[in-house]
Design a protein around this motif. Structure first.
Motif, mmCIF file in Angstrom:
data_model
loop_
_atom_site.group_PDB
_atom_site.id
_atom_site.type_symbol
_atom_site.label_atom_id
_atom_site.label_comp_id
_atom_site.label_asym_id
_atom_site.label_seq_id
_atom_site.Cartn_x
_atom_site.Cartn_y
_atom_site.Cartn_z
ATOM 1 N N THR A 249 0.834 -1.213 0.000
ATOM 2 C CA THR A 249 0.000 0.000 0.000
ATOM 3 C C THR A 249 0.861 1.254 0.000
ATOM 4 O O THR A 249 0.532 2.254 -0.653
ATOM 5 C CB THR A 249 -0.927 0.011 1.234
ATOM 6 O OG1 THR A 249 -1.760 -1.139 1.192
ATOM 7 C CG2 THR A 249 -1.788 1.267 1.258
ATOM 8 N N VAL A 250 1.957 1.224 0.735
ATOM 9 C CA VAL A 250 2.915 2.328 0.750
ATOM 10 C C VAL A 250 4.299 1.759 0.443
ATOM 11 O O VAL A 250 4.559 0.580 0.688
ATOM 12 C CB VAL A 250 2.936 3.060 2.114
ATOM 13 C CG1 VAL A 250 1.619 3.777 2.352
ATOM 14 C CG2 VAL A 250 3.244 2.098 3.255
ATOM 15 N N PRO A 251 5.201 2.569 -0.076
ATOM 16 C CA PRO A 251 6.541 2.085 -0.438
ATOM 17 C C PRO A 251 7.396 1.844 0.812
ATOM 18 O O PRO A 251 7.093 2.356 1.894
ATOM 19 C CB PRO A 251 7.107 3.233 -1.275
ATOM 20 C CG PRO A 251 6.385 4.443 -0.774
ATOM 21 C CD PRO A 251 4.992 3.981 -0.451
ATOM 22 N N PRO A 252 8.474 1.078 0.666
ATOM 23 C CA PRO A 252 9.355 0.797 1.807
ATOM 24 C C PRO A 252 9.901 2.043 2.493
ATOM 25 O O PRO A 252 10.215 2.007 3.687
ATOM 26 C CB PRO A 252 10.481 -0.033 1.174
ATOM 27 C CG PRO A 252 9.834 -0.699 -0.003
ATOM 28 C CD PRO A 252 8.869 0.309 -0.534
ATOM 29 N N TRP A 253 10.029 3.147 1.751
ATOM 30 C CA TRP A 253 10.518 4.378 2.354
ATOM 31 C C TRP A 253 9.619 4.852 3.490
ATOM 32 O O TRP A 253 10.048 5.633 4.347
ATOM 33 C CB TRP A 253 10.646 5.476 1.309
ATOM 34 C CG TRP A 253 11.906 5.403 0.509
ATOM 35 C CD1 TRP A 253 12.043 4.975 -0.778
ATOM 36 C CD2 TRP A 253 13.220 5.752 0.947
ATOM 37 N NE1 TRP A 253 13.349 5.028 -1.180
ATOM 38 C CE2 TRP A 253 14.108 5.507 -0.134
ATOM 39 C CE3 TRP A 253 13.735 6.241 2.146
ATOM 40 C CZ2 TRP A 253 15.475 5.750 -0.044
ATOM 41 C CZ3 TRP A 253 15.102 6.479 2.242
ATOM 42 C CH2 TRP A 253 15.948 6.234 1.170
ATOM 43 N N ALA A 254 8.381 4.383 3.540
ATOM 44 C CA ALA A 254 7.473 4.762 4.627
ATOM 45 C C ALA A 254 7.969 4.260 5.984
ATOM 46 O O ALA A 254 7.585 4.782 7.031
ATOM 47 C CB ALA A 254 6.073 4.224 4.354
ATOM 48 N N LEU A 255 8.823 3.232 5.944
ATOM 49 C CA LEU A 255 9.365 2.697 7.195
ATOM 50 C C LEU A 255 10.258 3.704 7.905
ATOM 51 O O LEU A 255 10.630 3.500 9.066
ATOM 52 C CB LEU A 255 10.148 1.410 6.914
ATOM 53 C CG LEU A 255 9.322 0.224 6.420
ATOM 54 C CD1 LEU A 255 10.233 -0.963 6.119
ATOM 55 C CD2 LEU A 255 8.259 -0.161 7.445
ATOM 56 N N LEU A 256 10.593 4.789 7.224
ATOM 57 C CA LEU A 256 11.341 5.862 7.874
ATOM 58 C C LEU A 256 10.596 6.374 9.109
ATOM 59 O O LEU A 256 11.211 6.837 10.073
ATOM 60 C CB LEU A 256 11.566 7.007 6.878
ATOM 61 C CG LEU A 256 12.495 8.151 7.282
ATOM 62 C CD1 LEU A 256 13.905 7.630 7.518
ATOM 63 C CD2 LEU A 256 12.495 9.230 6.202
ATOM 64 N N ALA A 257 9.275 6.255 9.076
ATOM 65 C CA ALA A 257 8.460 6.718 10.209
ATOM 66 C C ALA A 257 8.736 5.935 11.488
ATOM 67 O O ALA A 257 8.444 6.410 12.590
ATOM 68 C CB ALA A 257 6.973 6.615 9.850
ATOM 69 N N LEU A 258 9.314 4.748 11.354
ATOM 70 C CA LEU A 258 9.574 3.926 12.537
ATOM 71 C C LEU A 258 10.682 4.498 13.412
ATOM 72 O O LEU A 258 10.882 4.036 14.539
ATOM 73 C CB LEU A 258 9.942 2.501 12.113
ATOM 74 C CG LEU A 258 8.873 1.719 11.334
ATOM 75 C CD1 LEU A 258 9.319 0.278 11.132
ATOM 76 C CD2 LEU A 258 7.527 1.767 12.044
ATOM 77 N N VAL A 259 11.380 5.497 12.915
ATOM 78 C CA VAL A 259 12.379 6.182 13.744
ATOM 79 C C VAL A 259 11.722 6.777 14.988
ATOM 80 O O VAL A 259 12.351 6.925 16.034
ATOM 81 C CB VAL A 259 13.100 7.276 12.934
ATOM 82 C CG1 VAL A 259 14.014 8.116 13.825
ATOM 83 C CG2 VAL A 259 13.902 6.648 11.800
ATOM 84 N N SER A 260 10.441 7.081 14.896
ATOM 85 C CA SER A 260 9.718 7.678 16.026
ATOM 86 C C SER A 260 9.422 6.674 17.134
ATOM 87 O O SER A 260 8.859 7.050 18.176
ATOM 88 C CB SER A 260 8.413 8.305 15.536
ATOM 89 O OG SER A 260 7.580 7.345 14.911
ATOM 90 N N VAL A 261 9.794 5.401 16.952
ATOM 91 C CA VAL A 261 9.565 4.393 17.991
ATOM 92 C C VAL A 261 10.220 4.798 19.304
ATOM 93 O O VAL A 261 9.650 4.627 20.385
ATOM 94 C CB VAL A 261 10.086 3.012 17.535
ATOM 95 C CG1 VAL A 261 10.152 2.054 18.718
ATOM 96 C CG2 VAL A 261 9.190 2.435 16.453
ATOM 97 N N ARG A 262 11.433 5.338 19.228
ATOM 98 C CA ARG A 262 12.151 5.718 20.450
ATOM 99 C C ARG A 262 11.370 6.753 21.250
ATOM 100 O O ARG A 262 11.335 6.708 22.481
ATOM 101 C CB ARG A 262 13.542 6.253 20.108
ATOM 102 C CG ARG A 262 14.489 5.210 19.515
ATOM 103 C CD ARG A 262 15.861 5.778 19.276
ATOM 104 N NE ARG A 262 16.495 6.210 20.516
ATOM 105 C CZ ARG A 262 17.690 6.811 20.578
ATOM 106 N NH1 ARG A 262 18.367 7.038 19.459
ATOM 107 N NH2 ARG A 262 18.195 7.170 21.729
ATOM 108 N N LYS A 263 10.757 7.691 20.566
ATOM 109 C CA LYS A 263 9.966 8.713 21.258
ATOM 110 C C LYS A 263 8.726 8.099 21.890
ATOM 111 O O LYS A 263 8.320 8.479 22.999
ATOM 112 C CB LYS A 263 9.576 9.815 20.276
ATOM 113 C CG LYS A 263 8.903 11.014 20.915
ATOM 114 C CD LYS A 263 9.790 11.723 21.909
ATOM 115 C CE LYS A 263 10.953 12.429 21.264
ATOM 116 N NZ LYS A 263 11.725 13.244 22.239
ATOM 117 N N ALA A 264 8.121 7.116 21.214
ATOM 118 C CA ALA A 264 6.949 6.431 21.777
ATOM 119 C C ALA A 264 7.326 5.653 23.032
ATOM 120 O O ALA A 264 6.570 5.629 24.016
ATOM 121 C CB ALA A 264 6.349 5.486 20.729
#
Length: 308
Positions: A249-264
């Motif tokens: 549904t979205v390209p692999p580049w969307a996984l860049l959003a997972l960088v926010s895991v540390r903040k969560a």
């Protein structure tokens, strides 16, 4: 709790910072992040009208600011706010603004948003007039009216739907003239993060809200399970995003959003073992920052995929 009288309230301050705090700027990410994501999604299907983007962004920010001002006004009127309250805008109880001034500013923001909405409708579809009216009504009834949404267990759901899903869908629609299922799927994690901001706020205010008769989700499940639910919401949003990449549904580049895991993770840990509202302020801030980081990184990832 008794309302402060005119003599008890502090002298009114007209410093611009008072009015800036009245908008509760840390919550405004819930308005502009979905607009950015919806517009970037549209960029993959059409050329973007940047004037329409700016109009949508401003209208969303105004509606969010108005919602915050209604919150300030009605919480004061119902005796929920005092000079000792933690985390509120405080324009009435600490800065001395008149309640009617705050209410007038809220309706003023909605009025300007409505005028901008007329332009958006002229450039896209007049069906959006009905949708926009519902959004503004939701902003008012979140804390206004006889049965405020914020005083029920449905505040997180309402905020996530209107400020997450719906804003993304509208932002996409005004650019493309259509709505696709994939856009709905992408809006889900953003809706979860917006709901998480509300849940974090309610965890912080749990004891005070219970004493004042609120029935929020945090009160319903208790502090420990509310923190666990916050963590589960974060996990669900991140796993949903990974799933969107896996199914294409979205390209692999969307996984860049997972960088926010540390903040969560920092947000969740910040609530564990804390009971005093002031102690939980960093965790609340981290929750809002998670939404901001995730949304912008997702938008950047989508942009990169368009350029490559």
């Amino acid at each position: 709790m008794q309302l402060l009288t005119m003599d008890q309230r502090p002298p009114a301050r007209r410093d611009w910072r008072v009015f800036w705090r009245l908008t509760r700027p840390h919550t405004l990410t819930a308005a502009f992040v979905p607009v950015c994501v919806g517009t970037v999604l549209a960029l993959g299907d059409t050329s973007v009208d940047w004037l329409l983007f700016a109009a949508m962004l401003l209208a969303s920010l105004l509606i969010q600011a108005a919602t915050n001002m209604f919150n300030e006004y009605y919480d004061y009127k119902r005796g929920l706010d005092s000079p000792e309250s933690v985390g509120i805008g405080g324009a009435i109880v600490r800065d001395g603004l008149k309640p009617k001034t705050v209410l007038a500013l809220a309706f003023g923001c909605l009025g300007v948003a409505m005028l901008i909405g007329v332009y958006i409708c002229m450039e896209s579809s007049w069906w959006l007039a009905a949708v926009g009216t519902i959004c503004m009504a939701a902003g008012y009834f979140y804390t206004g009216g006889p049965f405020p949404i914020a005083y029920t267990p449905f505040g997180e759901l309402a905020a996530g739907f209107f400020m997450g899903c719906l804003i993304i869908l509208i932002s996409y629609f005004i650019q493309t003239g259509a709505i696709h299922a994939d856009v709905v799927y992408v809006s889900i994690p953003l809706a979860i993060f917006v709901g998480a901001i509300l849940l974090a706020n309610n965890i912080r205010d749990l004891e005070g809200d219970r004493e004042k008769g609120r029935k929020t989700l945090a009160i319903l499940v208790g502090r420990v399970w509310a923190v666990r639910l916050l963590a589960l919401m974060f996990v669900a949003a991140f796993l949903w995003t990974v799933g969107l990449v896996i199914i294409g549904t979205v390209p692999p580049w969307a996984l860049l959003a997972l960088v926010s895991v540390r903040k969560a993770v920092a947000a969740t840990r910040g609530f564990i073992g804390k009971v005093k509202p002031l102690e939980m302020m960093p965790a609340m801030k981290a929750t809002a920052e998670t939404n901001t980081q995730f949304g912008f990184l997702l938008a950047i990832g989508l942009l990169i995929s368009h350029w490559l």
